[in-house]
Each structure stands twice: as structure tokens, then as C-alpha cells.
Design an enzyme around this catalytic site. Structure first.
Site, short mmCIF file in Angstrom:
data_model
loop_
_atom_site.label_atom_id
_atom_site.label_comp_id
_atom_site.label_asym_id
_atom_site.label_seq_id
_atom_site.Cartn_x
_atom_site.Cartn_y
_atom_site.Cartn_z
N GLU A 135 -4.07 7.01 -5.18
CA GLU A 135 -2.92 6.11 -5.07
C GLU A 135 -3.15 4.82 -5.84
O GLU A 135 -2.26 4.33 -6.53
CB GLU A 135 -2.63 5.79 -3.59
CG GLU A 135 -2.37 7.01 -2.74
CD GLU A 135 -3.61 7.59 -2.08
OE1 GLU A 135 -3.46 8.15 -0.98
OE2 GLU A 135 -4.72 7.49 -2.64
N CYS A 179 -5.65 2.70 0.99
CA CYS A 179 -4.54 3.12 0.12
C CYS A 179 -3.20 2.96 0.83
O CYS A 179 -2.21 2.60 0.20
CB CYS A 179 -4.73 4.57 -0.32
SG CYS A 179 -6.13 4.77 -1.42
N CYS A 217 -5.40 6.79 2.99
CA CYS A 217 -6.38 6.29 3.96
C CYS A 217 -5.92 4.97 4.56
O CYS A 217 -5.39 4.11 3.89
CB CYS A 217 -7.76 6.15 3.32
SG CYS A 217 -7.81 5.13 1.84
N HIS A 267 -9.15 5.35 -5.47
CA HIS A 267 -8.56 6.59 -4.99
C HIS A 267 -7.31 6.88 -5.82
O HIS A 267 -6.87 6.06 -6.62
CB HIS A 267 -8.19 6.46 -3.51
CG HIS A 267 -9.38 6.44 -2.61
ND1 HIS A 267 -9.27 6.30 -1.25
CD2 HIS A 267 -10.71 6.53 -2.87
CE1 HIS A 267 -10.46 6.31 -0.70
NE2 HIS A 267 -11.36 6.45 -1.66
#
Length: 146
Positions: A55, A87, A78, A53
Site C-alpha cells: 500500500e 498501512c 496492517c 509494504h
């Protein structure tokens, strides 16, 4: 930092979000920028399903330890693990100092839980920078409870 500067960094995160499309679908196109002392250090965006993702990509690209840095991310990190790790937990464990979030994730698996993980780790969190612009881009990709 002024509101204008926060908007500047969040706009860069929004630019990162757009780089995620269309490969990230059905996941939302999230963007992240990490800043220290008024300088961008790293950025990232959501990869294809199963890939890092935004991040995680940004943290991986940092040229130095993330102690005290400021993170700008378009969507709440998330809190849950799926094909990729959480994350929010990664940011909490990393030592970042502050996280600015564009919008809260309406996904029932998240809905503020990512923010709580960050706050529980002592990270200052602020929500709503460029909220309208970000919601406009991300809305078609967000999971909502019915």
C-alpha cells in the site's frame, strides 16, 4: 463497477503480490493497485523486511493526490507498526475513497483491526474479491493464532 471489473483490478493486485516473492519473506506477498475512473494510477507490492509494504509503495507512486481513488489490496492492510508504519493508518490519512480487500489478515495483531481503521476514517471497505485465489497464494505466509 461490475463484479467482473473488481475481479480484474484484484487480479492485477494478485500479480503484484507475486512480484514480492521471494524477497518479502517471511512477510506475506501482498499486492496493491490504485484505480480512478477505470484507469490504473499506481501499484505496489511488499518489499523485503523493513521496506515499504504494498500500500505504501502504491501510494508513493501516485501521480496525483489520492482523493476518492479506489484501492485493491490482496490482504487486509496492517493496523500495527513494526519495522514499517501501519498501512491502514496511511490509507486512512490519505483520503482514498474505497478499499477492496481480498482476505482478512488472520495475524492476531490485525484480524480486522485494519478494516476498522479504514471504516472509522469513513472509507468504504469491501472484503472477499478473489478470496479463494488470494488465500491460495498467501496462506503459507500468514501468521495465525493457535
Amino acid at each position: 463497477m461490475s463484479a467482473y471489473e473488481h475481479q480484474h483490478w484484484m487480479r492485477l493486485a494478485l500479480t503484484e503480490s507475486r512480484k514480492a516473492l521471494p524477497a518479502c519473506a517471511p512477510n506475506p506477498p501482498v499486492g496493491c493497485v490504485i484505480v480512478a475512473d477505470g484507469q490504473p494510477l499506481a501499484s505496489g507490492y511488499t518489499g523485503p523486511p523493513g521496506q515499504p509494504h504494498a500500500e505504501a509503495m502504491a501510494l508513493h507512486g501516485l501521480p496525483c493526490p489520492p482523493n476518492g481513488v479506489t484501492v485493491y489490496v490482496t490482504l487486509e492492510p496492517c493496523s500495527f507498526e513494526g519495522r514499517t508504519p501501519s498501512c491502514a493508518k496511511a490509507l486512512a490519512a490519505s483520503g482514498v475513497g474505497r478499499v477492496y480487500v481480498g482476505i482478512v489478515d488472520p495475524d492476531p495483531r490485525n484480524q480486522g483491526r485494519g478494516l476498522e481503521i479504514l471504516k472509522a476514517a469513513g472509507i468504504a471497505v469491501e472484503v472477499g474479491v478473489l478470496e479463494t485465489e488470494i488465500a491460495e497464494l498467501l496462506s503459507p505466509y500468514l501468521i495465525r493464532s493457535h
